[in-house]
Design an enzyme around this catalytic site. Structure first.
Site, PDB file in Angstrom:
ATOM      1  N   MET A   1      -4.100  -6.792  -7.053  1.00  0.00           N
ATOM      2  CA  MET A   1      -3.662  -7.900  -7.893  1.00  0.00           C
ATOM      3  C   MET A   1      -4.845  -8.741  -8.376  1.00  0.00           C
ATOM      4  SD  MET A   1      -0.570  -7.116  -7.801  1.00  0.00           S
ATOM      5  CE  MET A   1       0.327  -8.477  -8.531  1.00  0.00           C
ATOM      6  N   GLU A   7     -10.975  -3.214 -20.263  1.00  0.00           N
ATOM      7  CA  GLU A   7     -11.139  -4.656 -20.025  1.00  0.00           C
ATOM      8  C   GLU A   7      -9.881  -5.477 -20.282  1.00  0.00           C
ATOM      9  OE1 GLU A   7     -12.971  -3.578 -24.021  1.00  0.00           O
ATOM     10  OE2 GLU A   7     -12.795  -2.718 -22.026  1.00  0.00           O
ATOM     11  N   GLY A  64       0.786  -1.239   0.000  1.00  0.00           N
ATOM     12  CA  GLY A  64       0.000   0.000   0.000  1.00  0.00           C
ATOM     13  C   GLY A  64       0.814   1.284   0.000  1.00  0.00           C
ATOM     14  N   SER A  65       2.041   1.252  -0.547  1.00  0.00           N
ATOM     15  CA  SER A  65       2.832   2.491  -0.512  1.00  0.00           C
ATOM     16  C   SER A  65       2.245   3.555  -1.438  1.00  0.00           C
ATOM     17  CB  SER A  65       4.303   2.224  -0.849  1.00  0.00           C
ATOM     18  OG  SER A  65       4.473   1.927  -2.206  1.00  0.00           O
ATOM     19  N   LEU A  90     -10.329  -7.061 -13.251  1.00  0.00           N
ATOM     20  CA  LEU A  90     -11.696  -6.632 -12.951  1.00  0.00           C
ATOM     21  C   LEU A  90     -12.666  -7.181 -13.992  1.00  0.00           C
ATOM     22  CD1 LEU A  90     -10.929  -2.894 -12.114  1.00  0.00           C
ATOM     23  CD2 LEU A  90     -11.274  -4.777 -10.508  1.00  0.00           C
ATOM     24  N   ARG A 111     -15.479 -14.278  -9.923  1.00  0.00           N
ATOM     25  CA  ARG A 111     -15.057 -12.890 -10.124  1.00  0.00           C
ATOM     26  C   ARG A 111     -16.236 -11.917 -10.120  1.00  0.00           C
ATOM     27  NH1 ARG A 111     -10.364 -11.456 -11.746  1.00  0.00           N
ATOM     28  NH2 ARG A 111      -9.943 -13.496 -12.632  1.00  0.00           N
ATOM     29  N   ASP A 131      -3.499  -3.875 -18.108  1.00  0.00           N
ATOM     30  CA  ASP A 131      -2.531  -2.768 -18.214  1.00  0.00           C
ATOM     31  C   ASP A 131      -2.631  -2.070 -19.575  1.00  0.00           C
ATOM     32  OD1 ASP A 131      -1.626  -3.487 -15.668  1.00  0.00           O
ATOM     33  OD2 ASP A 131      -0.134  -4.867 -16.482  1.00  0.00           O
ATOM     34  N   GLU A 186       6.495   6.474  -8.980  1.00  0.00           N
ATOM     35  CA  GLU A 186       5.066   6.130  -8.869  1.00  0.00           C
ATOM     36  C   GLU A 186       4.391   7.014  -7.841  1.00  0.00           C
ATOM     37  OE1 GLU A 186       3.966   1.992  -8.495  1.00  0.00           O
ATOM     38  OE2 GLU A 186       5.914   1.347  -9.218  1.00  0.00           O
ATOM     39  N   HIS A 226       1.114   1.295 -13.036  1.00  0.00           N
ATOM     40  CA  HIS A 226       1.895   0.122 -13.438  1.00  0.00           C
ATOM     41  C   HIS A 226       3.372   0.514 -13.492  1.00  0.00           C
ATOM     42  CE1 HIS A 226       2.617  -3.772 -15.205  1.00  0.00           C
ATOM     43  NE2 HIS A 226       3.395  -3.172 -16.094  1.00  0.00           N
TER      44      HIS A 226
END
Ligand code: GRF
Length: 214
Positions: free
Chosen positions: A98, A150, A20-21, A101, A73, A153, A182, A117
Site C-alpha cells: 500500500m 509512475e 499476504g494471500s 513508489l 518516500r 494502477d 488473483e 489490482h
C-alpha cells in the site's frame, strides 16, 4: 542473454503491507511445481505487524521490514531497493503493497516490477476497487496484473481474469471471488514475464508464444 542450458533461476522480491494471500499463492505455486524457474528471495513489508510477514517467517523466507510511516518516500524506497539488490532480486512483485513508489525506485527496476489490482483496469483504480465495482453495478469484474509505471494502477497490462457479478453478490462475496482469481493470475503473469517471450508495444504487452506455466 543467458547461455543455453544455464538459465538462472529468477529471484522474486515480494513487497507486502497486509495479509499476504497473494504472496502465499505465489509461494504455493512454486512449491507445487506450477511456477518453474522462480524462487522467492525476500519478502519485504513496510508495516511491522503485517500478517503476511509472520507467515513468510514461519515458512522460512528471508524477510525485511522498512517502516514507511513518517519517512521521506525517496529515502524509504532507496532502503527497499538496496535490500532487493542485496538479495539479488530480478523481479519485484507488489502484493498488497500500500505505497506509491518513487520514480527512482521504478527506474531501478525497468519493466521488472509487477502489481496486482482487484479490478479490470482501467476501471476502478485506487483503493477499495471491489467496492467501487460493486457500487457502480458492473456485471463483469475481475483482476489485473500489470507492470508498474509512475502512475497509480496504470502500467502495461500482462493479464486479466474476469468473473460475472452475481445478483446474489455483496461487496464481500465479490471481493472473495476476485481474490480467488488473483491467486491464479499472479503466478500466471510471473510465468509469462519470466519466459521473456513477449514484447511491449506502446502500452501493449504482446506475447510471442504460449509460455510453459507447469
Ligand atoms: C489484493 O486484493 C490485491 O489485488 C490488492 O491488495 C490486496 C492484497 O491482498 N493490491 P493480499 O495481502 O495479497 O491478501
Amino acid at each position: 542473454m543467458e547461455p543455453e542450458g544455464q538459465k538462472r533461476t529468477t529471484r522474486l522480491g515480494i513487497l507486502i503491507s497486509g495479509r499476504g494471500s497473494n504472496f502465499l499463492a505465489i509461494a504455493n505455486s512454486i512449491r507445487e511445481g506450477r511456477l518453474n524457474g522462480v524462487e522467492i528471495a525476500v519478502v519485504i513489508s513496510n508495516v511491522a505487524d503485517a500478517p503476511g510477514l509472520e507467515k513468510a517467517r514461519e515458512l522460512g523466507f528471508a524477510t525485511a521490514v522498512f517502516i514507511s510511516k513518517g519517512r521521506p518516500r525517496a529515502e524509504h524506497d532507496a532502503a527497499v531497493a538496496a535490500c532487493l539488490h542485496e538479495h539479488r532480486v530480478d523481479l519485484v512483485c507488489l502484493a498488497g503493497y500500500m505505497r506509491l513508489l518513487s520514480p527512482e525506485f521504478i527506474g531501478a527496476f525497468p519493466y521488472r516490477i509487477l502489481n496486482i489490482h482487484p479490478s479490470l483496469l482501467p476501471a476502478f483504480a485506487g483503493l477499495e476497487a471491489q467496492q467501487q465495482a460493486f457500487d457502480y453495478g458492473v456485471k463483469i469484474a475481475g483482476c489485473t496484473v500489470h507492470f508498474v509505471d509512475e502512475h497509480l494502477d496504470h502500467g502495461a497490462i500482462i493479464l486479466q481474469r474476469a468473473i460475472p457479478v452475481l445478483d446474489s453478490d455483496d461487496a464481500h462475496s465479490l471481493a472473495a471471488r476476485i481474490l480467488a482469481e488473483e491467486h491464479i493470475a499472479y503466478s500466471e503473469a510471473i510465468a509469462r514475464v519470466v519466459s521473456g517471450e513477449y514484447e511491449i508495444r506502446g502500452r501493449r504487452y504482446v506475447r510471442r508464444q504460449e509460455p510453459s506455466t507447469r
